[in-house]
Design a protein around this motif. Structure first.
Motif, PDB file in Angstrom:
ATOM      1  N   GLU A  81       1.030 -11.883  -2.003  1.00  0.00           N
ATOM      2  CA  GLU A  81       2.425 -12.036  -1.592  1.00  0.00           C
ATOM      3  C   GLU A  81       3.209 -10.734  -1.575  1.00  0.00           C
ATOM      4  N   ILE A  82       2.537  -9.602  -1.864  1.00  0.00           N
ATOM      5  CA  ILE A  82       3.221  -8.308  -1.850  1.00  0.00           C
ATOM      6  C   ILE A  82       2.487  -7.333  -0.928  1.00  0.00           C
ATOM      7  N   GLN A  83       3.168  -6.240  -0.622  1.00  0.00           N
ATOM      8  CA  GLN A  83       2.519  -5.177   0.122  1.00  0.00           C
ATOM      9  C   GLN A  83       2.205  -4.031  -0.837  1.00  0.00           C
ATOM     10  N   ILE A  84       1.113  -3.346  -0.572  1.00  0.00           N
ATOM     11  CA  ILE A  84       0.712  -2.162  -1.327  1.00  0.00           C
ATOM     12  C   ILE A  84       0.772  -0.982  -0.367  1.00  0.00           C
ATOM     13  N   TRP A  85       1.577   0.003  -0.736  1.00  0.00           N
ATOM     14  CA  TRP A  85       1.682   1.231   0.063  1.00  0.00           C
ATOM     15  C   TRP A  85       1.296   2.417  -0.806  1.00  0.00           C
ATOM     16  N   ASN A  86       0.507   3.320  -0.249  1.00  0.00           N
ATOM     17  CA  ASN A  86       0.117   4.557  -0.919  1.00  0.00           C
ATOM     18  C   ASN A  86       0.031   5.636   0.156  1.00  0.00           C
ATOM     19  N   PRO A  87       0.796   6.728   0.021  1.00  0.00           N
ATOM     20  CA  PRO A  87       0.777   7.771   1.050  1.00  0.00           C
ATOM     21  C   PRO A  87      -0.487   8.620   1.038  1.00  0.00           C
ATOM     22  N   GLY A  88      -1.400   8.369   0.102  1.00  0.00           N
ATOM     23  CA  GLY A  88      -2.589   9.201  -0.029  1.00  0.00           C
ATOM     24  C   GLY A  88      -2.252  10.440  -0.844  1.00  0.00           C
TER      25      GLY A  88
ATOM     26  N   THR B 292      -4.275   7.221  -6.806  1.00  0.00           N
ATOM     27  CA  THR B 292      -5.670   6.998  -6.417  1.00  0.00           C
ATOM     28  C   THR B 292      -6.168   8.024  -5.400  1.00  0.00           C
ATOM     29  N   HIS B 293      -5.245   8.720  -4.739  1.00  0.00           N
ATOM     30  CA  HIS B 293      -5.568   9.685  -3.689  1.00  0.00           C
ATOM     31  C   HIS B 293      -6.164   9.004  -2.458  1.00  0.00           C
ATOM     32  N   VAL B 294      -5.965   7.689  -2.357  1.00  0.00           N
ATOM     33  CA  VAL B 294      -6.487   6.906  -1.238  1.00  0.00           C
ATOM     34  C   VAL B 294      -5.305   6.238  -0.532  1.00  0.00           C
ATOM     35  N   LEU B 295      -5.123   6.529   0.741  1.00  0.00           N
ATOM     36  CA  LEU B 295      -3.988   5.975   1.482  1.00  0.00           C
ATOM     37  C   LEU B 295      -4.153   4.481   1.709  1.00  0.00           C
ATOM     38  N   ARG B 296      -3.017   3.772   1.677  1.00  0.00           N
ATOM     39  CA  ARG B 296      -3.020   2.316   1.906  1.00  0.00           C
ATOM     40  C   ARG B 296      -1.687   1.888   2.476  1.00  0.00           C
TER      41      ARG B 296
ATOM     42  N   LEU C 109       4.864  -2.592  -3.610  1.00  0.00           N
ATOM     43  CA  LEU C 109       4.474  -1.653  -4.658  1.00  0.00           C
ATOM     44  C   LEU C 109       4.054  -0.368  -3.947  1.00  0.00           C
ATOM     45  N   LEU C 110       4.795   0.693  -4.183  1.00  0.00           N
ATOM     46  CA  LEU C 110       4.535   2.012  -3.581  1.00  0.00           C
ATOM     47  C   LEU C 110       4.048   2.937  -4.683  1.00  0.00           C
TER      48      LEU C 110
END
Length: 180
Positions: free
Chosen positions: A137-144, A127-131, A122-123
């Motif tokens: 069982e999934i990955q969470i990606w957030n570029p910030g 949230t403005h918070v990088l992850r 899930l990309l």
């Protein structure tokens, strides 16, 4: 293909310029924007050098290289001035045999998952918070956030290439990295 992934420009001409400079320096072939491109929203202070018309001009020059999804601050009027589609709720990418469900995050997020399978990603922004982490069982990606980062993070973007999601600051320093 090398992709630059960014979210939450919020009308900042200053950070949009930095983003486009990073895009050129990184040699990415496409830019993925995860929403909240022009408007700062009622919950955020004005970002540095708030100038949506300038952001429109800069991004429209790259219209054939940008894929975008709708953020909670996008509206039909934004589509009237941007030369690339911005009103889709999500897009699907595929990396190393896994689906990457890219969305803004205000509708589909880790508390309200879209239709994804174990091992997928899930990309999102919002949230403005990088992850870049495993959650169940999934990955969470957030570029910030490009212009209004939160929780002490610097302004950031990410590079997605060969299954690796690498979050960087505008000095090019790697902040966090994860491979699917």
């Amino acid at each position: 293909m090398k992709l630059l992934v960014a979210s939450d420009i919020h009308g900042s001409a200053f950070y949009c310029r930095k983003l486009l400079e990073a895009y050129e320096k990184e040699g990415a072939q496409r830019m993925i924007l995860l929403g909240d491109i022009l408007y700062h929203g009622p919950r955020n202070d004005l970002p540095r050098e708030y100038a949506p018309k300038e952001v429109i001009r800069m991004l429209n020059e790259k219209k054939d290289e940008i894929y975008a999804v709708r953020g909670n601050c996008e509206a039909e009027v934004d589509q009237m001035v941007l030369a690339f589609p911005v009103l889709a709720d999500y897009m699907l990418l595929f990396e190393n045999g896994h689906a990457v469900y890219a969305t803004h995050g205000h509708i589909w997020n880790e508390d309200h998952l879209p239709p994804i399978k174990p091992g997928d990603v899930l990309l999102h922004g919002h949230t403005h918070v990088l992850r870049a982490e495993q959650k169940g069982e999934i990955q969470i990606w957030n570029p910030g956030s490009v212009s209004i980062p939160k929780e002490g993070n610097p302004p950031t973007y990410a590079i997605l290439e060969n299954g690796t999601f690498c979050i960087k600051d505008f000095d090019g320093k790697t902040i966090k990295e994860r491979t699917v």
